[in-house]
Design an enzyme around this catalytic site. Structure first.
Site, PDB file in Angstrom:
ATOM      1  N   TYR A   1       0.842  -1.196   0.000  1.00 38.42           N
ATOM      2  CA  TYR A   1       0.000   0.000   0.000  1.00 38.42           C
ATOM      3  C   TYR A   1       0.883   1.254   0.000  1.00 38.42           C
ATOM      4  O   TYR A   1       1.604   1.528   0.964  1.00 38.42           O
ATOM      5  CB  TYR A   1      -0.915   0.043   1.217  1.00 38.42           C
TER       6      TYR A   1
ATOM      7  N   SER B   1     -13.088  -4.671   1.143  1.00 35.82           N
ATOM      8  CA  SER B   1     -13.993  -3.999   0.210  1.00 35.82           C
ATOM      9  C   SER B   1     -15.444  -4.424   0.407  1.00 35.82           C
ATOM     10  O   SER B   1     -16.119  -4.856  -0.531  1.00 35.82           O
ATOM     11  CB  SER B   1     -13.572  -4.263  -1.239  1.00 35.82           C
ATOM     12  N   PRO B   2     -15.961  -4.308   1.630  1.00 33.22           N
ATOM     13  CA  PRO B   2     -17.328  -4.743   1.915  1.00 33.22           C
ATOM     14  C   PRO B   2     -18.401  -3.906   1.225  1.00 33.22           C
ATOM     15  O   PRO B   2     -19.546  -4.341   1.111  1.00 33.22           O
ATOM     16  CB  PRO B   2     -17.427  -4.598   3.435  1.00 33.22           C
TER      17      PRO B   2
ATOM     18  N   ALA C   1     -17.959  -2.915  -1.902  1.00 33.81           N
ATOM     19  CA  ALA C   1     -17.663  -3.088  -3.330  1.00 33.81           C
ATOM     20  C   ALA C   1     -17.068  -1.826  -3.941  1.00 33.81           C
ATOM     21  O   ALA C   1     -17.491  -1.354  -5.006  1.00 33.81           O
ATOM     22  CB  ALA C   1     -18.915  -3.518  -4.091  1.00 33.81           C
TER      23      ALA C   1
ATOM     24  N   LEU D   1     -21.949   0.129  -3.154  1.00 28.82           N
ATOM     25  CA  LEU D   1     -23.077  -0.099  -2.266  1.00 28.82           C
ATOM     26  C   LEU D   1     -23.317   1.056  -1.299  1.00 28.82           C
ATOM     27  O   LEU D   1     -24.006   0.895  -0.295  1.00 28.82           O
ATOM     28  CB  LEU D   1     -22.856  -1.407  -1.495  1.00 28.82           C
TER      29      LEU D   1
ATOM     30  N   GLY E   1     -24.956   3.711  -2.073  1.00 26.81           N
ATOM     31  CA  GLY E   1     -26.213   4.367  -2.412  1.00 26.81           C
ATOM     32  C   GLY E   1     -26.053   5.506  -3.394  1.00 26.81           C
ATOM     33  O   GLY E   1     -27.041   6.106  -3.835  1.00 26.81           O
TER      34      GLY E   1
END
Length: 351
Positions: free
Chosen positions: A61, A212-213, A215, A219, A221
């Site tokens: 990273y 990456s929960p 995405a 997600l 909104g």
């Protein structure tokens, strides 16, 4: 904050953990964020106040900058938190500056320790599979690092099901320190891990950390059917991670997600995170954010509990089809399936 046992280990980690890919913002990682030291200190303070005890980074990273910033930001707090990092990808221009060879892995761990300013890594994870290095060599190197005290626990990340089981089996066969966890990509948009990785986790009693929960922000909104993409955000046509193979399915998922969020007067991100926190086998969901406001919102997910009806709606709209051999098992073997098998197959029975 809930604390969950990390696989078969005696270690307990917070249900939410803080990812630090945004720290540093160097090279290709600049697009994920550019949090500097002061920003990192603020976000770590917010995470600690919320009860988070696990901080996840990787040597690659921002070419080590994330580890350096994390280490500096944790000064005075290091003994009360857990630090996880990873190695596998290239950290130099030489041929042996990548992979999971004994040569690279031990050097990478020692370099991470220096950047983090610590004498041990709590969870050292193989960042990706290396099909060229004999697995015995990799696991022996991890074993050496654990027994030397430089590493407390070992894990894997981004392995396939057979890679994972080969690692677990080889460690048992050779009496090496075995992986206690896997870090995987998993979300309402990307449920492929349910085919093999989640069942293997349940069967082998491994911990699962989710990266990456949301995405990559899909997600949150912000992305809606028949609406203009928000300025300053990525375009779906150029989305790389996760790859969007069915855009209409994605929008169907988002519509259900947003409807539940609006009914509760919370963000769609909180609902998406809460869905993951309630899935079988999940130990900790890694959250990270470009801004303090985004992080503050994500942290509130720890207090959201979905109803059975809300969860059923999200499950249904995001469910992937059974692929072979699972559809055949659902048809012919449902009388003799384990709990691990049923984690994937049960929702498809009697349909």
């Amino acid at each position: 904050m809930e604390y969950r046992q990390l696989g078969r280990s005696g270690l307990k980690v917070s249900a939410l953990s803080l990812g630090t890919m945004t720290f540093g913002g160097g090279g290709k990682f600049a697009k994920t964020g550019d949090t500097d030291l002061q920003g990192a200190k603020r976000q770590i303070g917010m995470a600690l106040d919320a009860g988070i005890n696990l901080f996840d980074t990787a040597d690659v990273y921002s070419a080590g900058a994330s580890e350096e910033i994390l280490g500096q930001a944790l000064k005075g707090k290091r003994d009360s938190v857990l630090v996880a990092t990873k190695a596998r990808f290239s950290m130099g221009e030489e041929t042996n500056d990548a992979g999971l060879s004994r040569y690279h892995l031990i050097r990478a761990a020692e370099a991470s320790l220096k950047r983090l300013g610590t004498d041990h890594i709590d969870l050292y994870q193989l960042h990706q599979w290396d099909g060229l290095t004999p697995l015995d060599e990799t696991l022996e190197a991890l074993d050496t690092l654990v027994r030397s005290g430089k590493v407390r626990y070992a894990g894997v990340s981004n392995f396939s099901g057979w890679h994972l089981m080969k690692a677990v089996g080889t460690a048992a066969l050779k009496n090496f320190i075995a992986p206690v966890s896997q870090q995987i990509h998993y979300s309402l948009e990307a449920r492929e891990a349910e085919y093999e990785l989640i069942p293997a986790t349940l069967d082998q009693q491994l911990g699962v950390l989710v990266w990456s929960p949301l995405a990559g922000g899909l997600l949150s909104g912000k992305y809606r059917r028949d609406r203009a993409t928000p300025e300053g955000t990525r375009q779906l046509a150029n989305w790389g991670e996760p790859p969007i193979r069915d855009q209409e399915r994605l929008y169907d998922v988002i519509e259900v997600l947003v409807a539940i969020a609006e009914a509760r007067n919370v963000s769609a991100a909180q609902i998406a995170l809460a869905w993951l926190l309630g899935r079988k086998g999940i130990t900790s969901v890694i959250v990270g954010a470009r801004t303090d406001a985004q992080l503050a919102d994500n942290l509130k997910a720890a207090d959201v509990t979905l109803s059975a009806d809300e969860r059923a709606k999200l499950d249904k709209v995001s469910q992937l089809p059974l692929i072979y051999p699972y559809w055949h098992q659902a048809w012919t073997a449902s009388d003799r399936l384990s709990a691990a098998d049923l984690s994937l197959i049960e929702p498809h029975l009697n349909k």
